[in-house]
Design an enzyme around this catalytic site. Sequence first.
Site, PDB file in Angstrom:
ATOM      1  N   HIS A   1       0.833  -1.221   0.000  1.00 24.50           N
ATOM      2  CA  HIS A   1       0.000   0.000   0.000  1.00 24.50           C
ATOM      3  C   HIS A   1       0.866   1.268   0.000  1.00 24.50           C
ATOM      4  CE1 HIS A   1      -0.223  -0.665   4.660  1.00 24.50           C
ATOM      5  NE2 HIS A   1       0.846   0.032   4.363  1.00 24.50           N
TER       6      HIS A   1
ATOM      7  N   HIS B   1      -0.681   5.205   9.439  1.00 19.52           N
ATOM      8  CA  HIS B   1       0.709   5.667   9.442  1.00 19.52           C
ATOM      9  C   HIS B   1       0.790   7.044  10.083  1.00 19.52           C
ATOM     10  CE1 HIS B   1       0.206   2.812   6.138  1.00 19.52           C
ATOM     11  NE2 HIS B   1       1.462   2.483   6.291  1.00 19.52           N
TER      12      HIS B   1
ATOM     13  N   GLU C   1       5.132  -5.069   8.481  1.00 18.07           N
ATOM     14  CA  GLU C   1       3.725  -4.917   8.057  1.00 18.07           C
ATOM     15  C   GLU C   1       3.141  -6.231   7.529  1.00 18.07           C
ATOM     16  OE1 GLU C   1       3.418  -0.279   6.550  1.00 18.07           O
ATOM     17  OE2 GLU C   1       3.552  -1.826   5.038  1.00 18.07           O
TER      18      GLU C   1
ATOM     19  N   HIS D   1      10.733  -3.604   2.878  1.00 22.53           N
ATOM     20  CA  HIS D   1      11.114  -2.199   2.744  1.00 22.53           C
ATOM     21  C   HIS D   1      11.588  -1.649   4.082  1.00 22.53           C
ATOM     22  CE1 HIS D   1       6.942  -1.701   4.112  1.00 22.53           C
ATOM     23  NE2 HIS D   1       7.001  -0.390   4.119  1.00 22.53           N
TER      24      HIS D   1
HETATM   25 FE   LIG Z   1       2.404   0.869   5.371  1.00 23.07          FE
END
Ligand SMILES: [Fe+2]
Lengths: 280, 132
Positions: free
Chosen positions: A12, A59, A240, A193
């Site tokens: 996302h 976030h 995540e 990431h």
């Molecule tokens: Fe995220």
Amino acid sequence: MARITAGISTSHVPAVGAAVDMQRTEEAYWKPMFAGYEFSKKWMKDNTPDVAIIIYNDHASYFGMEIMPTFAMGIGDRFEICDEGYGARPVPVVEGAPELATHLAASLILDDFDMTVLNVLEVDHGLTVPMSLMFGTPDKWPTKVIPLPVNVVMYPQPSGERCLSLGKAIRRAVEQFDGDLNVQVWGTGGMSHQIQGARAGLINEPWDRKFMDDLVNDPENLQYKPHLEYMVEAGSEGVELIMWLIMRGALGEKVDEVYRFYHVPASNTAVGHMILTPKE
Amino acid sequence: MKPDFEQFKDIPGTTIFTIEKARQGFWLNQFCMSLREEANRKRFLGAEREYLDEWQMSEQQKQAVLDRDFQKMLDLGGNVYFLSKIFASEGLSYVQAVSTMTDMNVEQYQAMMLGGGRNVEGWRSKKERGEA
Ligand SMILES: [Fe+2]
């Protein structure tokens, strides 16, 4: 009775949302990534659910540090779009599914999953970017949504075991709902990431691909992967991916893999995407 | 279960945002949250020091913000999703801001990402790298 017909997983990445909003999806940098979702958009047209339960994380967009729920559920009838610092994304407001959501939240709490109940919630790119990827740019979203925010930002995040069993509890709760509804469960975020520190930009394709294989075939072992392994191997923000386990738990023991896509990079991130359906 | 916050300390070039760091960085991160509003972004960029003085942040935290020293902000309890509100205020992307924490400039960082990202080999452990 309501039933879960499919699970969707997808990254996302916020820059993906920005590319959609600024009509940059045809640019050389973005084209190969968006091409990977063409199949899914077509598939989704034929398989639009009545309700999508979207597992995502906020976030620092709606929740500050004042309140940090581990698992929460939006039970309102609409969810506005957050301003994440660049102005709110110009996407349609997200419509809720309060009847199913209240049933689900109550069922889960009674099953010992202590959900935080959200009558008010604004949603960020974690939820809206997957919708843009699966539905494109409609004037109104074609499905109702139950947002399920998970804390993946602050350690300790919920364990993999807890995530998989929450998914299983969601499956039972959906099946106990009186009402003929086609429900999908979406697990978002990841894949590898890291967006902070000297190690930023970390990508681990072999690890990501193994994660996708195990998610399909071996979730019962995958659930025991410790947070530390996600952080070391898939980057600090790769954790995540525990949210994909919730989706997988909701699909039952065996699944069919309808589609898989993997691409590097989107901004700082490896993009992974799967469509899975329960094998009955 | 007894929490183990030490386990993350061997990951090179990485600050894991734990519940302890969250306590340390509470006001820094709350200041960042205020930048979700356009009016506050304008006010902050117009008079940074004055705006920061409205928050119960440490002098070090304020200085790190003024210097746009994101690594320092992480060290002082900031979390990157919160800190993103600072660089978003200035119209910078994640790639532009994140690259400042590495030893690369933004072009080199972009090139690394297009080449498949940073390889994990050699980046798993400080001990392995001789940094510990
Ligand atoms: Fe995220």
